[in-house]
Scaffold this motif. Sequence first.
Motif, PDB file in Angstrom:
ATOM      1  N   TRP A   1      80.518  43.561  45.932  1.00 35.50           N
ATOM      2  CA  TRP A   1      79.326  43.924  45.189  1.00 35.50           C
ATOM      3  C   TRP A   1      79.533  45.229  44.437  1.00 35.50           C
ATOM      4  O   TRP A   1      80.487  45.941  44.673  1.00 35.50           O
ATOM      5  CB  TRP A   1      78.137  44.136  46.145  1.00 35.50           C
ATOM      6  CG  TRP A   1      77.638  42.921  46.820  1.00 35.50           C
ATOM      7  CD1 TRP A   1      77.978  42.479  48.057  1.00 35.50           C
ATOM      8  CD2 TRP A   1      76.706  41.970  46.304  1.00 35.50           C
ATOM      9  NE1 TRP A   1      77.316  41.327  48.347  1.00 35.50           N
ATOM     10  CE2 TRP A   1      76.517  40.995  47.285  1.00 35.50           C
ATOM     11  CE3 TRP A   1      76.008  41.874  45.106  1.00 35.50           C
ATOM     12  CZ2 TRP A   1      75.657  39.919  47.111  1.00 35.50           C
ATOM     13  CZ3 TRP A   1      75.147  40.806  44.935  1.00 35.50           C
ATOM     14  CH2 TRP A   1      74.985  39.839  45.928  1.00 35.50           C
TER      15      TRP A   1
ATOM     16  N   ARG B   1      74.799  48.056  41.216  1.00 36.92           N
ATOM     17  CA  ARG B   1      74.040  47.414  40.142  1.00 36.92           C
ATOM     18  C   ARG B   1      73.779  45.944  40.459  1.00 36.92           C
ATOM     19  O   ARG B   1      72.648  45.470  40.387  1.00 36.92           O
ATOM     20  CB  ARG B   1      74.816  47.478  38.828  1.00 36.92           C
ATOM     21  CG  ARG B   1      74.761  48.771  38.134  1.00 36.92           C
ATOM     22  CD  ARG B   1      75.612  48.669  36.846  1.00 36.92           C
ATOM     23  NE  ARG B   1      75.453  49.840  36.051  1.00 36.92           N
ATOM     24  CZ  ARG B   1      74.429  50.075  35.234  1.00 36.92           C
ATOM     25  NH1 ARG B   1      73.486  49.186  35.101  1.00 36.92           N
ATOM     26  NH2 ARG B   1      74.347  51.190  34.553  1.00 36.92           N
ATOM     27  N   LYS B   2      74.850  45.210  40.792  1.00 40.98           N
ATOM     28  CA  LYS B   2      74.705  43.781  41.078  1.00 40.98           C
ATOM     29  C   LYS B   2      73.821  43.546  42.297  1.00 40.98           C
ATOM     30  O   LYS B   2      73.036  42.603  42.325  1.00 40.98           O
ATOM     31  CB  LYS B   2      76.083  43.149  41.302  1.00 40.98           C
ATOM     32  CG  LYS B   2      76.901  43.014  40.048  1.00 40.98           C
ATOM     33  CD  LYS B   2      78.247  42.384  40.349  1.00 40.98           C
ATOM     34  CE  LYS B   2      79.113  42.333  39.115  1.00 40.98           C
ATOM     35  NZ  LYS B   2      80.447  41.793  39.417  1.00 40.98           N
TER      36      LYS B   2
END
Length: 101
Positions: free
Chosen positions: A29, A32-33
């Motif tokens: 990850w 942001r994601k």
Amino acid sequence: MNENSPPKKPASKDWHRADIVAAVRRAGWSLRKLALAHGYKQATTLSVALDRPWPKGERIIAEAIGVDPATIWPSRYAGKDSSRQGSSSLKSKHQKFVDVA
């Protein structure tokens, strides 16, 4: 110094910001994601948890890494038993209704 006193336990330190970000990346990850995957419109929302206490953000980050939030931020959770916190308050609220019968 007294020879009979036990040695002091070293204070647990919070993970460094860069270590947290690196662990999130190793888990596949980015902050942001992860924020977008949890429905936050601002992609930088989870970075707030890196700088100040925010239990929901801390939990999201910790789950992505696969550890407990108290492992990452021991200073924020010192003296708190998160596993018993909610259950004891619910019991005390409903106890008087159970005993009436």
